[in-house]
Enzyme design. Structure first.
Site, PDB file in Angstrom:
ATOM      1  N   ASP A  10      13.298 -30.436 -70.192  1.00  0.00           N
ATOM      2  CA  ASP A  10      12.548 -30.191 -71.411  1.00  0.00           C
ATOM      3  C   ASP A  10      11.094 -29.976 -70.966  1.00  0.00           C
ATOM      4  O   ASP A  10      10.731 -30.315 -69.831  1.00  0.00           O
ATOM      5  CB  ASP A  10      12.685 -31.411 -72.331  1.00  0.00           C
ATOM      6  CG  ASP A  10      11.835 -31.292 -73.573  1.00  0.00           C
ATOM      7  OD1 ASP A  10      11.816 -30.212 -74.177  1.00  0.00           O
ATOM      8  OD2 ASP A  10      11.164 -32.284 -73.935  1.00  0.00           O
ATOM      9  N   LEU A  11      10.263 -29.427 -71.825  1.00  0.00           N
ATOM     10  CA  LEU A  11       8.861 -29.175 -71.450  1.00  0.00           C
ATOM     11  C   LEU A  11       7.890 -30.143 -72.140  1.00  0.00           C
ATOM     12  O   LEU A  11       7.213 -30.941 -71.471  1.00  0.00           O
ATOM     13  CB  LEU A  11       8.493 -27.720 -71.799  1.00  0.00           C
ATOM     14  CG  LEU A  11       7.037 -27.304 -71.564  1.00  0.00           C
ATOM     15  CD1 LEU A  11       6.639 -27.465 -70.102  1.00  0.00           C
ATOM     16  CD2 LEU A  11       6.807 -25.870 -72.021  1.00  0.00           C
ATOM     17  N   ASP A  12       7.850 -30.079 -73.486  1.00  0.00           N
ATOM     18  CA  ASP A  12       6.882 -30.889 -74.240  1.00  0.00           C
ATOM     19  C   ASP A  12       7.187 -32.381 -74.074  1.00  0.00           C
ATOM     20  O   ASP A  12       8.260 -32.837 -74.458  1.00  0.00           O
ATOM     21  CB  ASP A  12       6.930 -30.522 -75.725  1.00  0.00           C
ATOM     22  CG  ASP A  12       6.544 -29.062 -75.983  1.00  0.00           C
ATOM     23  OD1 ASP A  12       5.538 -28.616 -75.428  1.00  0.00           O
ATOM     24  OD2 ASP A  12       7.271 -28.382 -76.739  1.00  0.00           O
ATOM     25  N   THR A  18       2.177 -32.266 -74.225  1.00  0.00           N
ATOM     26  CA  THR A  18       1.991 -31.480 -75.444  1.00  0.00           C
ATOM     27  C   THR A  18       2.724 -32.049 -76.667  1.00  0.00           C
ATOM     28  O   THR A  18       2.538 -31.535 -77.771  1.00  0.00           O
ATOM     29  CB  THR A  18       2.471 -30.033 -75.212  1.00  0.00           C
ATOM     30  OG1 THR A  18       3.678 -30.084 -74.438  1.00  0.00           O
ATOM     31  CG2 THR A  18       1.430 -29.210 -74.480  1.00  0.00           C
ATOM     32  N   LYS A  46      10.155 -35.148 -82.355  1.00  0.00           N
ATOM     33  CA  LYS A  46      10.263 -34.745 -80.945  1.00  0.00           C
ATOM     34  C   LYS A  46      11.536 -33.946 -80.702  1.00  0.00           C
ATOM     35  O   LYS A  46      12.631 -34.385 -81.067  1.00  0.00           O
ATOM     36  CB  LYS A  46      10.256 -35.976 -80.031  1.00  0.00           C
ATOM     37  CG  LYS A  46       8.864 -36.511 -79.759  1.00  0.00           C
ATOM     38  CD  LYS A  46       8.919 -37.634 -78.718  1.00  0.00           C
ATOM     39  CE  LYS A  46       7.565 -38.310 -78.618  1.00  0.00           C
ATOM     40  NZ  LYS A  46       7.641 -39.562 -77.848  1.00  0.00           N
ATOM     41  N   GLY A  47      11.377 -32.805 -80.069  1.00  0.00           N
ATOM     42  CA  GLY A  47      12.524 -31.978 -79.704  1.00  0.00           C
ATOM     43  C   GLY A  47      13.107 -31.180 -80.853  1.00  0.00           C
ATOM     44  O   GLY A  47      14.020 -30.375 -80.661  1.00  0.00           O
ATOM     45  N   VAL A  48      12.581 -31.411 -82.047  1.00  0.00           N
ATOM     46  CA  VAL A  48      13.137 -30.778 -83.252  1.00  0.00           C
ATOM     47  C   VAL A  48      12.429 -29.437 -83.494  1.00  0.00           C
ATOM     48  O   VAL A  48      11.202 -29.353 -83.405  1.00  0.00           O
ATOM     49  CB  VAL A  48      12.970 -31.726 -84.460  1.00  0.00           C
ATOM     50  CG1 VAL A  48      13.427 -31.061 -85.747  1.00  0.00           C
ATOM     51  CG2 VAL A  48      13.734 -33.029 -84.216  1.00  0.00           C
ATOM     52  N   ARG A  50      10.891 -25.879 -85.103  1.00  0.00           N
ATOM     53  CA  ARG A  50       9.743 -25.766 -86.010  1.00  0.00           C
ATOM     54  C   ARG A  50      10.149 -25.875 -87.481  1.00  0.00           C
ATOM     55  O   ARG A  50       9.566 -26.658 -88.237  1.00  0.00           O
ATOM     56  CB  ARG A  50       9.029 -24.429 -85.749  1.00  0.00           C
ATOM     57  CG  ARG A  50       7.605 -24.392 -86.266  1.00  0.00           C
ATOM     58  CD  ARG A  50       6.964 -23.038 -85.979  1.00  0.00           C
ATOM     59  NE  ARG A  50       7.035 -22.670 -84.574  1.00  0.00           N
ATOM     60  CZ  ARG A  50       6.800 -21.448 -84.109  1.00  0.00           C
ATOM     61  NH1 ARG A  50       6.472 -20.486 -84.938  1.00  0.00           N
ATOM     62  NH2 ARG A  50       6.886 -21.199 -82.811  1.00  0.00           N
ATOM     63  N   SER A 119      13.731 -25.951 -73.414  1.00  0.00           N
ATOM     64  CA  SER A 119      12.742 -26.368 -74.408  1.00  0.00           C
ATOM     65  C   SER A 119      13.006 -25.665 -75.731  1.00  0.00           C
ATOM     66  O   SER A 119      13.288 -24.470 -75.754  1.00  0.00           O
ATOM     67  CB  SER A 119      11.329 -26.005 -73.928  1.00  0.00           C
ATOM     68  OG  SER A 119      10.398 -26.175 -74.988  1.00  0.00           O
ATOM     69  N   ALA A 120      12.868 -26.421 -76.820  1.00  0.00           N
ATOM     70  CA  ALA A 120      13.040 -25.845 -78.157  1.00  0.00           C
ATOM     71  C   ALA A 120      11.861 -24.963 -78.549  1.00  0.00           C
ATOM     72  O   ALA A 120      11.916 -24.261 -79.549  1.00  0.00           O
ATOM     73  CB  ALA A 120      13.183 -26.963 -79.182  1.00  0.00           C
ATOM     74  N   SER A 121      10.803 -25.000 -77.742  1.00  0.00           N
ATOM     75  CA  SER A 121       9.553 -24.338 -78.143  1.00  0.00           C
ATOM     76  C   SER A 121       9.508 -22.856 -77.800  1.00  0.00           C
ATOM     77  O   SER A 121       9.715 -22.468 -76.655  1.00  0.00           O
ATOM     78  CB  SER A 121       8.366 -25.034 -77.489  1.00  0.00           C
ATOM     79  OG  SER A 121       7.179 -24.353 -77.826  1.00  0.00           O
ATOM     80  N   ASN A 123       6.835 -21.410 -77.724  1.00  0.00           N
ATOM     81  CA  ASN A 123       5.586 -21.296 -76.980  1.00  0.00           C
ATOM     82  C   ASN A 123       5.754 -21.660 -75.505  1.00  0.00           C
ATOM     83  O   ASN A 123       4.775 -21.638 -74.748  1.00  0.00           O
ATOM     84  CB  ASN A 123       4.524 -22.208 -77.600  1.00  0.00           C
ATOM     85  CG  ASN A 123       4.102 -21.735 -78.988  1.00  0.00           C
ATOM     86  OD1 ASN A 123       3.517 -20.661 -79.122  1.00  0.00           O
ATOM     87  ND2 ASN A 123       4.428 -22.504 -80.008  1.00  0.00           N
ATOM     88  N   LYS A 150      18.648 -28.322 -80.795  1.00  0.00           N
ATOM     89  CA  LYS A 150      18.841 -29.742 -80.495  1.00  0.00           C
ATOM     90  C   LYS A 150      18.876 -30.472 -81.833  1.00  0.00           C
ATOM     91  O   LYS A 150      18.120 -30.108 -82.725  1.00  0.00           O
ATOM     92  CB  LYS A 150      17.664 -30.287 -79.656  1.00  0.00           C
ATOM     93  CG  LYS A 150      17.505 -29.611 -78.300  1.00  0.00           C
ATOM     94  CD  LYS A 150      16.231 -30.122 -77.607  1.00  0.00           C
ATOM     95  CE  LYS A 150      15.931 -29.306 -76.354  1.00  0.00           C
ATOM     96  NZ  LYS A 150      14.679 -29.695 -75.682  1.00  0.00           N
ATOM     97  N   GLU A 174      14.661 -35.407 -70.510  1.00  0.00           N
ATOM     98  CA  GLU A 174      14.220 -35.285 -71.902  1.00  0.00           C
ATOM     99  C   GLU A 174      13.415 -36.494 -72.372  1.00  0.00           C
ATOM    100  O   GLU A 174      13.687 -37.612 -71.956  1.00  0.00           O
ATOM    101  CB  GLU A 174      15.459 -35.226 -72.815  1.00  0.00           C
ATOM    102  CG  GLU A 174      15.834 -33.868 -73.307  1.00  0.00           C
ATOM    103  CD  GLU A 174      14.880 -33.303 -74.357  1.00  0.00           C
ATOM    104  OE1 GLU A 174      13.963 -34.008 -74.809  1.00  0.00           O
ATOM    105  OE2 GLU A 174      15.072 -32.138 -74.709  1.00  0.00           O
ATOM    106  N   ASP A 175      12.459 -36.250 -73.274  1.00  0.00           N
ATOM    107  CA  ASP A 175      11.704 -37.364 -73.876  1.00  0.00           C
ATOM    108  C   ASP A 175      12.120 -37.631 -75.325  1.00  0.00           C
ATOM    109  O   ASP A 175      11.615 -38.574 -75.931  1.00  0.00           O
ATOM    110  CB  ASP A 175      10.197 -37.081 -73.845  1.00  0.00           C
ATOM    111  CG  ASP A 175       9.803 -35.947 -74.780  1.00  0.00           C
ATOM    112  OD1 ASP A 175      10.538 -34.932 -74.815  1.00  0.00           O
ATOM    113  OD2 ASP A 175       8.783 -36.071 -75.479  1.00  0.00           O
TER     114      ASP A 175
HETATM  115  C1  BG6 Z   1       9.844 -29.004 -78.928  1.00  0.00           C
HETATM  116  C2  BG6 Z   1       8.850 -30.006 -79.479  1.00  0.00           C
HETATM  117  O1  BG6 Z   1       9.716 -28.942 -77.538  1.00  0.00           O
HETATM  118  O2  BG6 Z   1       9.593 -27.705 -79.472  1.00  0.00           O
HETATM  119  C3  BG6 Z   1       8.849 -29.973 -80.992  1.00  0.00           C
HETATM  120  O3  BG6 Z   1       9.220 -31.297 -79.014  1.00  0.00           O
HETATM  121  C4  BG6 Z   1       8.622 -28.564 -81.496  1.00  0.00           C
HETATM  122  O4  BG6 Z   1       7.828 -30.840 -81.466  1.00  0.00           O
HETATM  123  C5  BG6 Z   1       9.666 -27.636 -80.893  1.00  0.00           C
HETATM  124  O5  BG6 Z   1       8.716 -28.513 -82.903  1.00  0.00           O
HETATM  125  C6  BG6 Z   1       9.479 -26.179 -81.316  1.00  0.00           C
HETATM  126  O6  BG6 Z   1       8.268 -25.709 -80.798  1.00  0.00           O
HETATM  127  P1  BG6 Z   1       7.548 -24.385 -81.287  1.00  0.00           P
HETATM  128  O7  BG6 Z   1       6.398 -24.237 -80.298  1.00  0.00           O
HETATM  129  O8  BG6 Z   1       8.524 -23.266 -81.166  1.00  0.00           O
HETATM  130  O9  BG6 Z   1       7.089 -24.602 -82.687  1.00  0.00           O
HETATM  131 MG    MG Z   2      10.112 -32.990 -75.494  1.00  0.00          MG
END
Ligand code: BG6
Ligand code: MG
Length: 218
Positions: A10-12, A18, A46-48, A50, A119-121, A123, A150, A174-175
């Protein structure tokens, strides 16, 4: 013989500090909507992804109960949060990596294992560039390319597939409670970063990535 052929990260909150930046951006948006988020709410987010995060916040709501918004209004609110988040991470540099993160990636690679990001992000790719660790990651699972976010196992399974390693030969790091569930339901071994009383389904828990040594898993 190493017990694993790949480590899925995982990243964040694992490699980058972050997780609290995501929460600060959500809190700012929530305050604008008259919703107060207790610090304990961070764990739930966390991990959820957007949109689900926004839904959880609106469902908690304010003094008058849950806050209702149309699909279009929710999209605008989610974009606003993302704007706050992107502005906050714009200046991230390799100095913002969590202590030990680069060492861990280098040691995993040096041990002959693949590295893959789950990572779910959305970004994550530009953030990896800013942090200077993209060359240390063999594959990046795209959260838009999997069916379920996730805590479903899809994203970790995709991260494993991209490096050609079967789940039982993967170690996931994972955190988030949602992320540990994802790893375990994918049939992988889970390392939690954080508090063992929170990450109860993890096979191992260390307080921070700085305490992770791949040699412990040989
Ligand atoms: C996860 C974070 O890595 O990514 C969450 O733990 C975040 O807090 C999710 O909502 C989605 O990220 P993004 O950058 O696509 O909004
Ligand atoms: Mg995380």
């Amino acid at each position: 013989m190493p017990r694993f052929d790949a480590v899925l990260f995982d990243l964040d909150g694992v490699l980058a500090d972050t997780a609290h930046i995501h929460f600060a951006a959500w809190r700012r948006l929530a305050e604008e909507l008259g919703i107060h988020l207790e610090p304990t709410f961070e764990e739930k987010l966390k991990g959820v992804d957007r949109m689900t995060s926004l839904d959880l916040i609106l469902a908690q709501g304010g003094p008058d109960g849950p806050v209702q918004r149309t699909v279009e209004e929710r999209r605008v609110l989610a974009d606003r949060k993302n704007g706050y988040y992107q502005a906050a991470i714009a200046e991230q540099t390799p100095d913002d990596l969590l202590p030990g993160a680069r060492r861990v990636l280098e040691e995993v690679r040096a041990a002959g294992l693949k590295t893959s990001l789950a990572s779910a992000s959305h970004n994550a790719p530009p953030l990896l560039d800013q942090l200077g660790i993209r060359p240390l990651i063999d594959a990046i699972a795209n959260p838009a390319a999997v069916k379920a976010p996730k805590p479903a196992p899809d994203l970790f399974l995709e991260a494993a597939r991209l490096v050609g390693v079967p789940p039982e030969r993967c170690l996931g790091v994972e955190d988030a409670v949602a992320g540990i569930a994802s790893i375990k339901d994918a049939g992988m071994v889970a390392v939690g970063i954080g508090d063992p009383t929170v990450l109860t389904r993890a096979d191992y828990v260390v307080p921070a990535i700085a305490n992770f040594y791949i040699s412990d898993f040989f």
